[in-house]
Each structure stands twice: as C-alpha cells, then as structure tokens.
Design an enzyme around this catalytic site. Structure first.
Site, PDB file in Angstrom:
ATOM      1  N   GLU A 163      34.311  44.120  44.632  1.00 27.36           N
ATOM      2  CA  GLU A 163      35.350  43.969  43.680  1.00 27.36           C
ATOM      3  C   GLU A 163      34.362  42.843  42.905  1.00 27.36           C
ATOM      4  O   GLU A 163      34.493  41.812  42.879  1.00 27.36           O
ATOM      5  CB  GLU A 163      36.035  44.539  44.223  1.00 27.36           C
ATOM      6  N   ASP A 167      37.352  47.704  39.210  1.00 30.07           N
ATOM      7  CA  ASP A 167      38.689  47.907  38.599  1.00 30.07           C
ATOM      8  C   ASP A 167      38.881  47.794  37.599  1.00 30.07           C
ATOM      9  O   ASP A 167      37.622  47.241  36.705  1.00 30.07           O
ATOM     10  CB  ASP A 167      39.185  46.972  38.942  1.00 30.07           C
ATOM     11  N   HIS A 171      39.432  44.768  35.635  1.00 34.71           N
ATOM     12  CA  HIS A 171      38.172  43.724  35.143  1.00 34.71           C
ATOM     13  C   HIS A 171      37.255  44.116  34.580  1.00 34.71           C
ATOM     14  O   HIS A 171      36.221  43.143  33.507  1.00 34.71           O
ATOM     15  CB  HIS A 171      37.886  42.883  36.221  1.00 34.71           C
ATOM     16  N   ARG A 194      47.086  45.032  32.509  1.00 33.34           N
ATOM     17  CA  ARG A 194      47.600  44.988  34.166  1.00 33.34           C
ATOM     18  C   ARG A 194      48.143  45.340  34.848  1.00 33.34           C
ATOM     19  O   ARG A 194      48.787  44.965  35.972  1.00 33.34           O
ATOM     20  CB  ARG A 194      47.347  42.554  34.824  1.00 33.34           C
ATOM     21  N   GLU A 244      46.969  49.381  41.292  1.00 35.20           N
ATOM     22  CA  GLU A 244      46.512  48.216  41.706  1.00 35.20           C
ATOM     23  C   GLU A 244      46.841  48.079  40.629  1.00 35.20           C
ATOM     24  O   GLU A 244      46.574  47.704  39.705  1.00 35.20           O
ATOM     25  CB  GLU A 244      45.486  47.818  42.287  1.00 35.20           C
TER      26      GLU A 244
END
Length: 270
Positions: A153, A186, A189, A218, A247
């Site tokens: 990741e 992700d 990011h 986030r 997540e």
C-alpha cells in the site's frame, strides 16, 4: 465491457458487535459483502486462529487482512524489519487458512517524513529500494507458497517517505517479478499523492490487487470531496473485480455512517 458487480467490505473495528458472527450479521444487513480483518503485532493475528476458523465455518467472508502493527518491512532497524517480515508471513498463512486472498501492508508508517526536520532519512534511496525489494521478494515467495497475495500500500508523504504513489509501488513490484505481490490502493492516499487518481489506476491496472476506500478527509465515502464516479469508473474500466474495503474514520452517528457506504458507492459507481 460488462459492468462488474461492486463488492464492498468493511474493516472489523468499524462494526458493532462482540463477535465476528455478530459483526457479519450487521455487515450483511448494511449491504456489505465481506469483512476485512486487522492484523495486530506480536503475532496476535495467529492467536485468533480458532476464532477465525469458526467464523469461516459460520460463513463469514473474510478475504483480506490489513496490518495493524508498529513497524513494517521497511524499518530502519534490522531486528524490527525481520520481525515485521515474520509477522507478515504469519498473517499471510492465517488468511490463507480461512479462505482469504491476501494481506495488505505499507512499506512503513510514521517512521520518517521528508516534510519535517531533519528532512534527510538515514538511508539513501538506493538503500531503501534494496531493503524493500528484499522484503517484498521474501514475502511474495511465502505468499505464493500459501496461495495468497501480498498487497503493498502506498501511503501519503506525511506517513511514509518511500512509497507514496502507485508508480513507485508498481516499479518495485515489477522488479520483484512475482504475481503474488500486488498494489493495494487506498483512495485517501491517492487523493493526496496522485495528480490524476483515475489515470494512475488505469496506468498500473496490471499490478493492482486490492482497494481500500475512504474520502478525501479520511472519513467515510460521501463525507469529503473525492471524485468517486471517476475513481470507481477507472476501476470498472480496468475490470477490477476485488472488494472495496472500508478503512476510515467516521463522522456523524457511527452506525449510520457505516450503513451509508455500500449504497453511496453503488450510486457513485452506477
């Protein structure tokens, strides 16, 4: 191209319930297709073997585990690096035992940032690359033996100084040359690091194996400003058929926030 059905997963710590079975009941009612597990340090994930095997027998779908440790395969300290590799091997073995497809890890987290003093890391870029290639190769070979995949990741520049963008992860993975090592993307990011997140997905589709989702801030998808139709559209374009694993942090009522995500992603990806 036929549209691939959108599959969603949710990390276990975001779900109400005291057992994986109870969490799974909630997840299904909310519209999720799977639970993503968390792999803590000190071989804690391996200590959960019986719990996970029973959950698997009960029909809980657990395709992936995301590492939740304090040090990683890119650690500066040799002992910490060896420990991280050993723990990731253990997590790959256990996720294989319960019918999963792989484990996700960054190169490091919170270890160093070029954005804060002293700005210059203790290893050169060439030394970083050597360390990462060695760790990824060892883990990739173990994953191949277990029949699962290691997902690397990329993290944003404030959390890791080595692998921030998909092109950097792809370069390492192509150098390793194992099908058992892939990128775990992700959305959070990518929103920070990629000039064009959708284009990055298309450019490196051949080495993308897993996807985690949260919004630009986030929080849960829908709570920020990420361009979800473009991001999900790129995954559709490249034929991604894995899960989108939630997540994130949660804003608002946590139960309602978790419930909102599958429907939001399906609308955004329609």
């Amino acid at each position: 191209m036929l549209k691939t059905a959108l599959k969603t997963a949710v990390q276990e710590q975001l779900l109400p319930g005291d057992t994986l079975r109870a969490k799974w009941d909630f997840a299904q009612q909310a519209g999720y297709d799977a639970i993503e597990l968390r792999g803590k340090g000190d071989f804690h994930f391996a200590s959960r073997r019986e719990e996970l095997r029973q959950a698997h027998k009960d029909g809980v779908v657990m395709p992936t585990v995301c590492v939740d440790m304090l040090h990683f395969l890119g650690a500066f300290d040799d002992d910490l690096r060896r420990d991280a590799v050993a723990q990731m091997k253990s997590q790959l073995t256990v996720i294989a035992e319960v019918g999963g497809v792989g484990a996700q890890t960054p190169a490091s987290y919170g270890m160093f940032s070029r954005r804060l003093p002293p700005f210059t890391p203790p290893r050169t870029e060439e030394e970083d690359r050597e360390v990462l290639l060695a760790g990824l190769t060892e883990l990739g070979e173990h994953a191949r033996r277990e029949g699962v995949t290691l997902f690397l990741e990329p993290l944003n520049r404030y959390e890791d100084h080595m692998v921030n963008r998909l092109d950097q992860a792809a370069d390492l993975i192509r150098a390793v040359g194992l099908d058992s090592v892939r990128i775990g993307i992700d959305s959070y990011h990518m929103n920070i690091e990629e000039t064009d997140p959708a284009a990055a997905i298309v450019a490196h589709a051949d080495v993308i194996g897993h996807a985690q989702v949260s919004d630009s801030n986030r929080f849960q998808p829908g709570a920020g400003h990420l361009d979800w139709p473009a991001w999900l559209g790129a995954l559709h374009t490249v034929g991604y058929d894995g899960h989108l694993a939630l997540e994130c942090r949660l804003t608002g009522d946590p139960v309602q926030a978790v419930r909102s995500v599958p429907a939001f992603l399906k609308r955004s990806g329609a």
